[in-house]
Write a protein that holds these residues in place. Sequence first.
Motif, short mmCIF file in Angstrom:
data_model
loop_
_atom_site.label_atom_id
_atom_site.label_comp_id
_atom_site.label_asym_id
_atom_site.label_seq_id
_atom_site.Cartn_x
_atom_site.Cartn_y
_atom_site.Cartn_z
N THR A 10 0.82 -1.21 0.00
CA THR A 10 0.00 0.00 0.00
C THR A 10 0.85 1.26 0.00
N GLY A 11 2.17 1.10 0.05
CA GLY A 11 3.07 2.25 0.14
C GLY A 11 3.71 2.29 1.50
N PRO A 12 2.99 2.79 2.53
CA PRO A 12 3.60 2.86 3.87
C PRO A 12 3.71 1.52 4.55
N ASP A 13 2.93 0.53 4.11
CA ASP A 13 3.02 -0.81 4.70
C ASP A 13 2.55 -1.84 3.66
N THR A 14 2.57 -3.10 4.06
CA THR A 14 2.13 -4.18 3.18
C THR A 14 1.09 -5.02 3.90
N LEU A 15 -0.13 -5.05 3.36
CA LEU A 15 -1.16 -5.91 3.92
C LEU A 15 -0.95 -7.32 3.38
N THR A 16 -0.91 -8.28 4.28
CA THR A 16 -0.58 -9.65 3.89
C THR A 16 -1.61 -10.60 4.47
N LEU A 17 -2.21 -11.42 3.58
CA LEU A 17 -3.16 -12.44 4.01
C LEU A 17 -2.38 -13.70 4.36
N LEU A 18 -2.53 -14.16 5.61
CA LEU A 18 -1.81 -15.33 6.10
C LEU A 18 -2.77 -16.46 6.43
N ARG A 19 -2.24 -17.68 6.43
CA ARG A 19 -2.95 -18.84 6.96
C ARG A 19 -2.30 -19.19 8.30
N LEU A 20 -3.07 -18.97 9.38
CA LEU A 20 -2.58 -19.25 10.73
C LEU A 20 -3.44 -20.36 11.31
N ALA A 21 -2.84 -21.54 11.48
CA ALA A 21 -3.60 -22.74 11.90
C ALA A 21 -4.77 -22.97 10.96
#
Length: 372
Positions: free
Chosen positions: A320-331
């Motif tokens: 997004t520019g200032p950060d990175t949105l990341t979709l994770l698989r947690l359990a």
Amino acid sequence: MSSLQILDVSKQYGQTEILKKINIDIDDGEFLVLVGPSGCGKSTLLSMIAGLDTVSSGDIRIGAQRVNDLHPSKRDIAMVFQSYALYPNMSVEQNISFGMEMRGVPKDERAKAVKEVARMLQMESLLSRRPGQLSGGQRQRVAMGRALVRKPKIFLFDEPLSNLDAKLRVDMRTEIKKLHQRLGATIVYVTHDQIEAMTLATRIAVMKGGELQQLGTPAEVYNTPNTIFVATFIGSPSMNLVPSRLERDGDAGGLALLVSGVDGAAPLRVALPPQSAAVQAYAGRELIAGLRPEAIGNGNLVKSASTREVRAVVEVTEPTGPDTLTLLRLAGHEVTARLAADADYRAGQEAEFTIDLAKLVLFDRDSERRIC
């Protein structure tokens, strides 16, 4: 300006209950935002404050005066509508001064008030134009100017920015906030946009199905949501929610959170920092664990006694520019993390991430209300 009290206010249309015992206290100079999905009752409440709709039960007080039966013209309230409601055959100057003219304000006073408001809203060059010659943002400024010249006790805004494009909404949001800071005005503002609510309000009233879910500062509503609804409605991206179980951890009275595994993934066990007595009472029970995206990091979080390392699989990254949105698989559960701007992961990669349990929010699974 003036304070506003909404005391046990309910509204029914026949057998249909629109509002259910709403209680809100607004101090002089506050900026209250009523936020919620369409049909939650926020615009109905605003109409009752304005006197455009009747109160079925309860009281509305402006200052020390009960106004339930007071005509709208006697309440000393100015309203800015979503549709601007400007007279197309009048100039900007005439639109702004028309209400004062109807109240018999002398011409020189009207001219002085219009000049002052035009300077405040930076629209001196627009005074001779008609609404058809203005952009959406300029029309909204005129609607605000018409309200400002009245110098009312309370300003009411009914989704004033919803007709504007995204960039203009941001610009007008800033102008409205500057205006509030300059005037110290008491404002009640209705929107379905939670970003507007977070950026403008001194306090937010989150509504759902005619009920007040939570009333608090933007920080309170964001960090300690009362219900799962508030947790998911406020915040973009919304709070991550995963079904979990609270278990005893060792002999020292510690607790661990067991995140149930789904889609063949193994459960995830996370030792918790010391918890309140209310949380301790949930040991052995199922609940819902919530974490905001910024509480999951990849080196951008300061490690402390409340942080833990977990492994998760990357599904999608969105810079997004200032950060990175990341979709994770947690359990096996999908969660969104707000990672550092230089985060460099590929889809399917398994990696170690940091979670900040100081920002953990736990909800009762059945009532969907916050435990701690």
